[in-house]
Design an enzyme around this catalytic site. Structure first.
Site, short mmCIF file in Angstrom:
data_model
loop_
_atom_site.label_atom_id
_atom_site.label_comp_id
_atom_site.label_asym_id
_atom_site.label_seq_id
_atom_site.Cartn_x
_atom_site.Cartn_y
_atom_site.Cartn_z
CG ASP A 471 -2.23 0.67 1.03
OD1 ASP A 471 -2.34 1.46 0.07
OD2 ASP A 471 -3.15 0.45 1.84
CG ASP A 535 -9.15 2.50 -0.67
OD1 ASP A 535 -8.66 1.42 -1.05
OD2 ASP A 535 -8.62 3.24 0.18
C1 DGJ Z 1 -5.86 1.80 1.79
C2 DGJ Z 1 -6.16 0.59 0.94
O1 DGJ Z 1 -6.53 0.95 -0.33
C3 DGJ Z 1 -7.22 -0.23 1.66
O2 DGJ Z 1 -7.63 -1.31 0.86
C4 DGJ Z 1 -6.66 -0.71 2.98
O3 DGJ Z 1 -5.61 -1.58 2.75
C5 DGJ Z 1 -6.22 0.50 3.80
N1 DGJ Z 1 -5.36 1.37 3.08
C6 DGJ Z 1 -5.53 0.04 5.06
O4 DGJ Z 1 -5.00 1.09 5.77
#
Ligand code: DGJ
Length: 773
Positions: A471, A535
C-alpha cells in the site's frame, strides 16, 4: 525483422502499424509516418514536410528560408530552435546562450535490453533501434532508443543525454518521447478522478492550444492518469494510445496548432526538475509507450492488454490463475484478534475462498492509522501466536496466507521515526506536510532502501506467506529544495527496492495498492501481478472504474472484491449477486464480514465461487470488450471471450420500465455456428419484494417485520432461468431478445427481476455437434 533501414530511412514495423523515421537535408531526425502498415519501400510517403515557399513569422536555419524547423516532424523539440510548440528537451550551460542543434550521427539495431536497472523495462522479445545525434558545437549527444514489440503493436521510446564536454550541462526537461501527428478530427480521451473515485473518462474533441495531463504528487496519481488516447471511433478507424512506463510525477503535453499539427510530449514532470551532468555523465528517461490501431479503441485496448500480459507483468504469475482472496479490511478494519481472525478463516474456507489476506493493523501497536508504520513486527497482543500461527491455522483450513504492508512510510509515532528522524523525505527548514499521520521514507537513500528491502524480506521469508498487498497512502508533500530530481530519484529508489524484492520472491503474488488507484500505471505492472483499482467497492461505481482500466490493462490485473450489501463508501445498497457480476471480471475476492452472513447469503456466495472457479481462466485471461456504456446507452454491457466460450454481462443503472426490448449481442461469434446461451443462476432476497410478498404469503407479513427478516435469512427467490440456442449471426447482429423485466403485474419463472443497478450474466458456448460425439 521489425526494424529495417532503407538508406536514410528507418522503418519499425508492428503487426498492423509502422513507424517511419528519416534524416532530412538538415541532418535532423524526423518522423515520416506513424500509422497503418507500410509493407515496403514503395508504400513510403512520397511527400515531404519541407515547404515550397517561405512563410511570414517563421524562423529558418542556414540562411535557407525553406529550412523551417516549425514544419519538420522533429523527434524532439528544443526551445529557441524555431519550433514554437512546447519543448521536450531543455538543456543549458552556465552563462551561455541556449540555442543548440543536434544532427544525425549514426544508428545501431539490437535486441532490446534493459538500459538502467532502476527503471521499469518490458521483457518480451523486442528489437531496438538506437539513433545517435550530436550537438554541432558542444560535445553532447542524444541517443534515442526505439523498441518495437511487433506482436502487440507497441512502440516504446526513451532518451539518453550524454555530456562528453568538459563543461557541466544542466538538463531541466527531458521527455521520453515527442511525437508529431496530423489531426484527423480526433477525440482525446483521458482519465481523471480522486480517492475512491478513480478513472472517470473525459472525452472531448482535441482542441487548439496545449492540453496538459500531469501529476506533481509524486505518483502517477488518481487525479490524472498517465495513459490517454486519440481516436475517432470505439470500433474502427485510426486510434493512438499512449502511456508511460513510469509511476512518479509525470507531464504530457498535447499541442494542436491551426494547421492541424499535433505534438505530444510524454515524460517525467518538469516541476523544479534540474539534473546537472558533469563531463562523462548521462541522464536516462523512463520509457514512453505508444500504440496505433486501425480498429478503433477496441484494437488499442487489445494491444495494451496483450503487451501488459506478455511483456510487462512479472513472468512467474503472468499466465497463472489467481486465488480467490478474502481480505479483512472492510469487515474488521483495525479491530481484530486471533480468535476473530480464526472465525473469518473458518468461514472463508467453508465458502471456497482460497487466500486469507490480513490487511492493516497487525504490527507494532497499530489500532488505528496514527502509529507504527515502519515497525514491521507482529502485535502479539492481537495475534499471540504470530503470523506463523495464523498462517498455519489458515493452511489447516486449506487456505493460503497473505499480508498487507505499507513499506514506503513511517508513522510519526513509531520506533523507526524515533531512531531515524532523518530518514523522512521533507523540507528540513519549513513545516512539513503530514498525510494520514505519516511521512514518506526517503527512498533516495541507499540505507533506507535497504531497510525497506530487509523488512519486507523478513515478512515474505516466513514460510507460507504467499501474497503481499503493497500500500501507499499519502502523496508527496514538501521536499528538500536542494535536489532538482527528488521525485525522479525517489522513484528510482523505489524501483530498486521493488526489483530486489521481486528477485528474492518471484513466486509471491504481489498486489499494487495506493489508497486504491493512486499509483495505477504500467510502470507498477512490471513489478506487481495485480492492482487494487480503488478503495470504492460499490459495484455500480466499479463499473466505471473497471471500464476505465480496461482501455489500457487486461482484467487479470484488476483485483475486485465483493463487499457488504450496503457499501461502505457510497452507502448504496446492491445485492451480493450484483456485486459478484461486476467483481468477477478480473481477479475475484471478498471483503465483507463473513460472521454476519445469513445461511442464504452463504449459499449464494458458495454458488458464485464455484461459478467463478469453473470460468476463472476466462474471467482473468479472456479478451475483454466494452459493448455499451451506461452513460451513453442506459446500460453497460461487457463481453469476455476465449477460444471455448464467452460471458456477456449487462449492468443497469436506473431501471427503464417498459422501455425497449433488451437484447443480448456481442462480438466475435462465428456466424455459421450455433451457441447455447444460459443465464448465471442467481437468487433474489425476499426483502427486495417489500410488501409484495403478501401476494403469495398465506399470512400477512409486515414489510421489514421480524418474520420476513427471519425468513429472508434462509429463503430467497430463484432468478429466471434463461436458456436458448442461437446462431452466431444473431449474436453478432440484432441480438437475442432477453426476458421481460418485472413490472409489478405478475411474476413467473420467466420474469427478470432487476431493479436499479441490477445485473445479469450470460454464459455462451458453441453447441457441440452431435456427430462429433
Ligand atoms: C488503503 C487501501 O486501499 C485499503 O484497501 C486498505 O488496505 C487501507 N489502506 C488500510 O490502511
Amino acid at each position: 525483422m521489425s526494424i529495417k533501414v532503407f538508406g536514410d530511412k528507418f522503418l519499425l514495423t508492428g503487426r498492423d502499424s509502422s513507424y517511419l523515421l528519416g534524416i532530412n537535408r538538415e541532418k535532423h531526425l524526423v518522423l515520416l509516418h506513424y500509422g497503418s502498415l507500410l509493407k515496403d519501400e514503395r508504400e513510403f510517403p512520397s511527400f515531404s514536410s519541407r515547404p515550397i515557399n517561405p512563410m511570414g513569422t517563421s524562423l529558418y536555419r542556414n540562411n535557407d528560408p525553406l529550412a523551417m524547423p516549425e514544419k519538420e516532424n522533429s523527434e524532439f523539440i528544443l526551445p529557441f530552435s524555431g519550433v514554437l510548440s512546447k519543448p521536450s528537451l531543455e538543456i543549458y550551460r552556465e552563462n551561455e546562450g541556449s540555442s543548440y542543434d543536434f544532427v544525425y550521427q549514426g544508428y545501431e539495431i539490437k535486441e532490446a535490453s534493459r538500459f538502467d536497472e532502476s527503471l521499469p523495462f518490458p521483457h518480451g522479445a523486442g528489437e531496438e533501434l538506437v539513433i545517435e545525434l550530436t550537438e554541432k558545437r558542444i560535445n553532447v549527444s542524444i541517443y534515442l532508443h526505439y523498441l518495437m514489440y511487433a506482436e502487440n503493436d507497441m512502440l516504446c521510446r526513451y532518451m539518453e543525454i550524454r555530456n562528453d564536454d568538459a563543461k557541466e550541462l544542466i538538463v531541466c526537461r527531458a521527455a521520453s518521447s515527442s511525437l508529431s501527428l496530423q489531426n484527423d478530427d480526433y477525440f482525446l480521451s483521458s482519465f481523471h478522478g480522486a480517492w475512491a473515485n478513480e478513472l472517470h473518462e473525459e472525452r472531448r474533441k482535441l482542441s487548439l492550444g496545449t492540453t496538459l495531463l500531469y501529476s506533481d504528487s509524486g505518483s502517477s496519481s488518481n487525479r490524472i492518469a498517465p495513459f490517454f488516447s486519440l481516436y475517432k471511433d470505439e470500433e474502427k478507424g485510426s486510434s493512438y494510445g499512449f502511456s508511460l512506463l513510469y509511476s512518479g510525477s509525470f507531464e504530457t503535453t498535447i499541442d494542436l496548432d491551426i494547421s492541424g499539427k499535433i505534438r505530444i510530449n510524454q515524460g517525467i514532470s518538469g516541476l523544479m526538475f534540474e539534473k546537472r551532468l558533469a563531463s562523462g555523465e548521462s541522464f536516462v528517461t523512463p520509457l514512453a509507450m505508444m500504440s496505433f490501431s486501425d480498429k478503433g479503441r477496441r484494437g488499442l485496448s487489445q494491444n495494451f492488454a496483450s503487451f501488459t500480459k506478455e511483456c510487462l507483468l512479472p513472468p512467474y504469475h503472468a499466465t497463472k490463475s489467481r486465488p480467490i482472496a478474502y481480505n479483512s479490511w472492510e469487515s474488521v478494519g483495525f479491530k481484530f484478534n486471533e480468535h476473530s481472525l480464526h472465525s473469518l478463516i473458518d468461514k472463508a474456507a467453508k465458502l471456497g475462498m482460497e487466500l486469507f489476506v490480513l490487511d492493516d493493523g497487525w504490527f507494532g501497536k497499530r489500532n488505528d492509522d496514527a502509529s507504527s508504520l515502519g515497525d514491521w513486527s507482529v502485535n502479539k497482543k492481537k495475534i499471540p501466536h504470530g503470523l506463523e500461527g495464523l498462517l498455519s491455522y489458515a493452511k489447516k483450513k486449506g487456505m493460503s496466507f497473505g499480508i498487507w504492508m505499507e513499506p514506503e512510510m513511517v508513522s510519526f509515532d513509531s520506533e523507526l521515526y524515533k531512531a531515524h528522524p532523518d530518514w523522512v523525505l521533507k523540507d528540513t527548514a519549513g513545516e512539513s506536510l503530514v498525510g494520514r499521520n505519516q511521512y514518506l521514507l526517503d527512498l533516495r537513500k541507499k540505507e533506507v532502501q535497504d531497510y525497506v528491502i530487509d523488512n519486507v524480506s523478513n515478512i515474505l521469508s516466513i514460510p507460507g506467506v504467499s501474497y503481499l498487498k503493497w500500500d501507499y497512502n499519502r502523496p508527496f508533500g514538501d521536499i528538500p529544495l536542494t535536489n532538482g530530481t527528488c521525485h525522479y530519484d525517489y522513484m528510482r529508489g523505489l524501483y530498486r527496492v521493488l526489483g530486489e524484492i521481486r528477485k528474492r520472491f518471484p513466486e509471491t503474488l504481489m498486489e499494487n495498492c495506493a489508497s486504491g488507484g493512486n499509483r495505477f500505471d504500467h510502470g507498477m505492472m512490471t513489478y506487481f501481478d495485480q492492482s487494487w483499482l480503488s478503495d470504492c467497492t460499490d459495484s455500480f461505481e466499479r463499473i466505471r472504474i473497471q471500464r476505465g482500466a480496461s482501455y489500457f490493462f487486461p482484467p487479470v490485473v484488476f483485483s475486485n472484491h465483493v463487499s457488504s450489501k450496503t457499501n461502505n463508501q457510497t452507502m448504496r445498497l446492491t445485492s451480493l449477486e450484483n456485486k459478484f457480476d461486476v467483481a468477477s471480471f478480473g481477479v475475484l475476492g471478498y471483503e465483507l464480514n463473513l460472521d454476519d452472513l445469513s445461511s442464504l447469503e452463504e449459499k449464494t456466495i458458495k454458488r458464485q465461487i464455484s461459478f467463478y472457479k469453473e470460468h476463472r481462466d476466462l474471467f482473468e485471461f479472456g479478451s475483454f470488450y466494452r459493448l455499451s456504456r451506461l452513460d451513453e446507452d442506459r446500460f453497460e454491457r461487457w463481453e469476455i471471450v476465449n477460444k471455448d466460450k464467452a460471458i456477456i454481462a449487462n449492468f443497469d443503472g436506473i431501471i427503464d420500465l417498459n422501455g425497449a426490448t433488451r437484447r443480448l449481442s456481442g462480438i466475435g461469434f462465428d456466424d455459421d455456428s450455433l451457441y447455447e446461451v444460459k443465464s448465471r443462476e442467481c437468487t433474489h432476497s425476499l426483502l427486495k419484494f417489500g410488501p409484495l410478498v403478501n401476494y403469495v404469503s398465506p399470512v400477512h407479513l409486515k414489510e421489514e417485520g421480524a418474520v420476513i427478516n427471519a425468513l429472508a435469512k434462509k429463503k430467497g427467490i430463484e432468478g429466471e432461468k434463461f436458456e436458448r440456442t442461437v446462431s452466431g449471426k444473431i449474436l453478432n447482429g440484432t441480438g437475442l431478445p432477453l426476458p421481460e423485466l418485472w413490472k409489478g403485474t405478475g411474476m413467473n419463472e420467466g420474469t427478470c427481476v432487476l431493479g436499479d443497478f441490477g445485473t445479469r450474466m450470460y454464459l455462451i458456448k458453441p453447441l457441440s455437434d452431435p456427430s462429433d460425439e
